[in-house]
Write a protein that holds these residues in place. Structure first.
Motif, PDB file in Angstrom:
ATOM      1  N   PHE A  95       0.841  -1.411   0.281  1.00  0.00           N
ATOM      2  CA  PHE A  95      -0.084   0.000  -0.156  1.00  0.00           C
ATOM      3  C   PHE A  95       0.872   1.275  -0.090  1.00  0.00           C
ATOM      4  O   PHE A  95      -0.044   2.228   0.097  1.00  0.00           O
ATOM      5  CB  PHE A  95      -0.920  -0.115   1.049  1.00  0.00           C
ATOM      6  N   ARG A  96       2.044   1.342  -0.123  1.00  0.00           N
ATOM      7  CA  ARG A  96       3.000   2.549   0.115  1.00  0.00           C
ATOM      8  C   ARG A  96       2.565   3.661  -1.134  1.00  0.00           C
ATOM      9  O   ARG A  96       2.703   4.531  -1.151  1.00  0.00           O
ATOM     10  CB  ARG A  96       4.551   2.056  -0.486  1.00  0.00           C
ATOM     11  N   ASN A  97       2.353   2.805  -2.196  1.00  0.00           N
ATOM     12  CA  ASN A  97       2.255   3.929  -3.549  1.00  0.00           C
ATOM     13  C   ASN A  97       1.007   4.330  -3.585  1.00  0.00           C
ATOM     14  O   ASN A  97       0.467   4.940  -3.567  1.00  0.00           O
ATOM     15  CB  ASN A  97       2.328   2.548  -5.427  1.00  0.00           C
ATOM     16  N   LEU A  98      -0.331   3.205  -3.119  1.00  0.00           N
ATOM     17  CA  LEU A  98      -0.982   3.994  -2.892  1.00  0.00           C
ATOM     18  C   LEU A  98      -1.714   5.233  -1.789  1.00  0.00           C
ATOM     19  O   LEU A  98      -2.438   5.826  -2.657  1.00  0.00           O
ATOM     20  CB  LEU A  98      -2.915   2.861  -2.104  1.00  0.00           C
ATOM     21  N   VAL A  99      -1.107   4.846  -0.924  1.00  0.00           N
ATOM     22  CA  VAL A  99      -0.711   6.183  -0.054  1.00  0.00           C
ATOM     23  C   VAL A  99       0.310   7.504  -0.166  1.00  0.00           C
ATOM     24  O   VAL A  99      -0.363   8.443  -0.831  1.00  0.00           O
ATOM     25  CB  VAL A  99      -0.097   5.689   1.792  1.00  0.00           C
ATOM     26  N   SER A 100       0.666   6.843  -1.351  1.00  0.00           N
ATOM     27  CA  SER A 100       1.911   8.597  -2.399  1.00  0.00           C
ATOM     28  C   SER A 100       0.836   9.293  -2.962  1.00  0.00           C
ATOM     29  O   SER A 100       0.908   9.973  -3.082  1.00  0.00           O
ATOM     30  CB  SER A 100       2.584   7.388  -2.781  1.00  0.00           C
ATOM     31  N   MET A 101      -0.245   8.133  -3.752  1.00  0.00           N
ATOM     32  CA  MET A 101      -1.353   8.303  -4.690  1.00  0.00           C
ATOM     33  C   MET A 101      -1.994   9.743  -3.524  1.00  0.00           C
ATOM     34  O   MET A 101      -2.564  11.227  -3.750  1.00  0.00           O
ATOM     35  CB  MET A 101      -1.716   7.349  -4.913  1.00  0.00           C
ATOM     36  N   ASP A 102      -2.399   8.950  -2.454  1.00  0.00           N
ATOM     37  CA  ASP A 102      -3.262   9.974  -1.402  1.00  0.00           C
ATOM     38  C   ASP A 102      -2.504  11.274  -0.743  1.00  0.00           C
ATOM     39  O   ASP A 102      -3.339  12.076  -1.095  1.00  0.00           O
ATOM     40  CB  ASP A 102      -3.604   9.033  -0.592  1.00  0.00           C
ATOM     41  N   VAL A 103      -1.547  11.646  -0.726  1.00  0.00           N
ATOM     42  CA  VAL A 103      -0.791  12.200  -0.248  1.00  0.00           C
ATOM     43  C   VAL A 103      -0.790  13.136  -1.217  1.00  0.00           C
ATOM     44  O   VAL A 103      -0.952  14.676  -0.876  1.00  0.00           O
ATOM     45  CB  VAL A 103       0.785  11.953  -0.161  1.00  0.00           C
ATOM     46  N   GLU A 104       0.119  12.149  -2.248  1.00  0.00           N
ATOM     47  CA  GLU A 104       0.197  13.537  -3.770  1.00  0.00           C
ATOM     48  C   GLU A 104      -1.342  14.351  -3.741  1.00  0.00           C
ATOM     49  O   GLU A 104      -1.229  16.001  -3.918  1.00  0.00           O
ATOM     50  CB  GLU A 104       0.281  13.376  -4.581  1.00  0.00           C
ATOM     51  N   GLU A 105      -2.831  13.774  -3.737  1.00  0.00           N
ATOM     52  CA  GLU A 105      -3.705  14.164  -4.541  1.00  0.00           C
ATOM     53  C   GLU A 105      -4.379  15.649  -3.704  1.00  0.00           C
ATOM     54  O   GLU A 105      -5.072  16.099  -3.562  1.00  0.00           O
ATOM     55  CB  GLU A 105      -4.414  13.492  -4.814  1.00  0.00           C
TER      56      GLU A 105
END
Length: 573
Positions: A95-105
């Protein structure tokens, strides 16, 4: 009303038209002057009761807010998914990449001029930095800090590191179940992340080495009042960074990454840092490769005597001088880019040139290191054409050059079924090989690479064997463990072709990982190989398998690489 047009948030709060009316109206729990050109500071919080490492972040966030208010900013806290290795299954890395998307957006979509990232447990650190790097706003990281040292029967115990030791002692019949349970309650004595030099501590050190955190960010224990002070000062500083337009891209330079690689060698840091650094560099568009890790870290001695490579823990490291003492040591030996910029506006050398080492047992002199050649070593050969990694400081010296017969496991489930079988053809010279646990195979690349040894081997007092896999291992773990084999087995890498009895040669000094099977035989095996069935079709895991890159690219999603900036989205009203 001042418009504050130089601020990104002015597009929401600075106009006198209908849109400004709407945005300000919904925020009327705050006084009028917060809309009068103050920088809006987002506080990205990974607090969660399901992530015990980050359980104290409520208070940290409040201290950041105090500093922001004092400096004339407008702090607004927002949550993102919290990743704790403690509870998340199958692995937080999924889920690391998923959270990075959450943070970015979350950053891009909201009226944020600068951001403070609150992160502790290991995957929260790279995920937040990756997401913020894709936006490239002024950003400052506040780590949560390590928990207090564990104590069991008047002996220091380290999170993770001693779990593996106690577990193997219990499997060997040396430690009883009641004793095993007694040790369990002695390990995690406070809030905070692992206090050994695992991935969380290593990533906190990387934050400071990269220049993204204030001095001493890495090692102040979570319960220490100085952690609260650091958070308070971070709140003040982020407002200044917005006024200075000190963006991440000015700090995360090639020189900063080179500093971090050498620091990881000096501290005996986690192999997981390799993956995360490559992913972060990809987001901020810095050219960094697996080869750089091998070249830059090759001649760095491991001088921090911490578990799993050594004896002490993070609390001791902080009292000894913390990361500033390491940075000064590297700088004095020509292994630091001294002019690399940091978030406090000073160069890294200005921050550490007077740092002291108060304990030469914890932070050893370079002529008496834990390991003369620390860092992360990259191995290549016909078994890992695109590379594999090993942490020599945590390995057994006699196994760093070794030839043995493979005992192959097709999955972690297959390993668990076979490893305790008394009929298993294995001895201490064998090499345990685990397949299909890479980014696509598991999916998510779990921390199972440090496979437990067969019980019969343990009962003979043997505690290490060569182990090879496309998986990861916890940064708190130890042993002669070769990881991140690329390409992974699930996509048809050579690892998929290994069979019981194959001879494998490992030579760490020569950077060699060789499967002693003829090209003709390997070709025949490849023609018979079938791609494993995907564990989950559709949903996020389906997206993950379809778009994740291999370990040598940081296991990021291919469509997330690059810095997209923080352009204001289209108006919604």
């Amino acid at each position: 009303m001042k418009t504050g047009k130089s601020l990104r948030s002015a597009a929401w709060f600075g106009s006198a038209d209908k849109d400004g009316f709407i945005h300000r109206s919904w925020m009327r729990g705050y006084p009028e002057d917060v809309f009068d050109g103050r920088p809006v500071i987002g506080i990205c919080n990974t607090w969660s009761e399901l992530t015990p490492c980050n359980a104290h972040f409520r208070e940290l966030a409040e201290r950041v807010k105090r500093g922001v208010w004092e400096a004339g900013g407008f702090p607004l806290e927002f949550p993102v998914m919290s990743l704790g290795e403690t509870n998340i299954r199958p692995t937080a890395m999924l889920f690391r990449n998923l959270v990075s998307m959450d943070v970015e957006e979350s950053i891009r979509a909201n009226p944020i001029d600068g951001v403070v990232l609150l992160c502790g447990c290991d995957k929260t650190v790279p995920s937040l930095i990756m997401g913020a790097a894709s936006c490239d706003l002024p950003t400052l990281v506040v780590s949560g800090g390590p928990m207090l040292n564990g104590k069991f029967r008047n002996t220091m115990i380290g999170s993770g590191t001693d779990v593996w030791r106690f577990s193997e002692d219990a499997r060997a019949g040396i430690l009883s179940l009641p004793e095993f349970r007694e040790a369990e309650v002695c390990m995690s004595r406070s809030a905070g992340h692992c206090m050994s030099m695992g991935t969380a501590s290593s990533m906190a050190c990387m934050v400071e080495a990269l220049g993204l955190g204030l001095p001493q960010n890495a090692a102040i224990p979570a319960p220490d009042s100085r952690r609260l002070t650091l958070a308070h000062l971070a709140g003040r500083r982020i407002v200044e960074m917005v006024h200075e337009d000190l963006r991440m891209s000015r700090i995360l330079t090639r020189q900063a990454f080179e500093n971090a690689i050498r620091v990881n060698g000096a501290i005996g840091g986690s192999t997981n840092v390799v993956l995360h650094s490559l992913a972060i560099a990809g987001r901020i568009e810095v050219d960094l490769s697996l080869h750089d890790w091998d070249v830059l870290g090759r001649d760095v001695a491991t001088v921090v005597d911490l578990m799993p490579s050594g004896r002490f823990l993070m609390e001791d490291f902080y009292y000894a001088g913390g990361l500033p003492a390491i940075l000064r040591l590297l700088g004095e030996n020509g292994l630091l880019h001294r002019d690399a910029l940091t978030v406090n506006g000073k160069t890294i050398w200005e921050n550490v040139q007077h740092a002291a080492n108060w304990n030469s047992e914890v932070i050893r002199p370079v002529d008496n290191p834990v390991a003369a050649h620390g860092g992360i070593t990259v191995l290549r050969g016909n078994l890992a054409p695109d590379g594999a990694v090993i942490k020599p400081s945590a390995a057994s010296p006699h196994l760093l050059r070794h030839r043995g017969r493979a005992v192959a496991f097709d999955s972690i489930e297959h390993y668990r079924q076979r490893i305790a079988d008394p009929e298993l053809d294995v001895d201490e010279n064998s090499i345990l090989v685990l397949k299909n646990c890479g980014p696509c195979g598991y999916p998510g690349m779990p921390e199972v690479g440090n496979m437990g040894l067969p019980p019969g081997i343990l009962r003979r007092g043997i505690r290490d064997m060569v182990r090879i896999s496309d998986a990861r291992m916890s940064g708190t773990a130890y042993g002669t463990v070769i990881l991140h084999v690329t390409p992974e087995a699930a996509v048809g890498g050579p690892l998929a072709l290994v069979r019981d009895g194959d001879w494998i040669e490992v030579d760490v000094e020569a950077r060699k990982l060789h499967l002693d099977v003829s090209d003709e035989e390997l070709a025949a095996r490849r023609s018979a190989w079938k791609k494993p069935e995907q564990r989950m079709k559709g949903g996020y895991q389906g997206l993950y398998v379809d778009r994740v890159m291999q370990a040598d690219r940081g296991a990021d999603f291919d469509f997330l690489v690059g810095c997209r900036g923080a352009d204001i989205p289209r108006e919604s009203h």
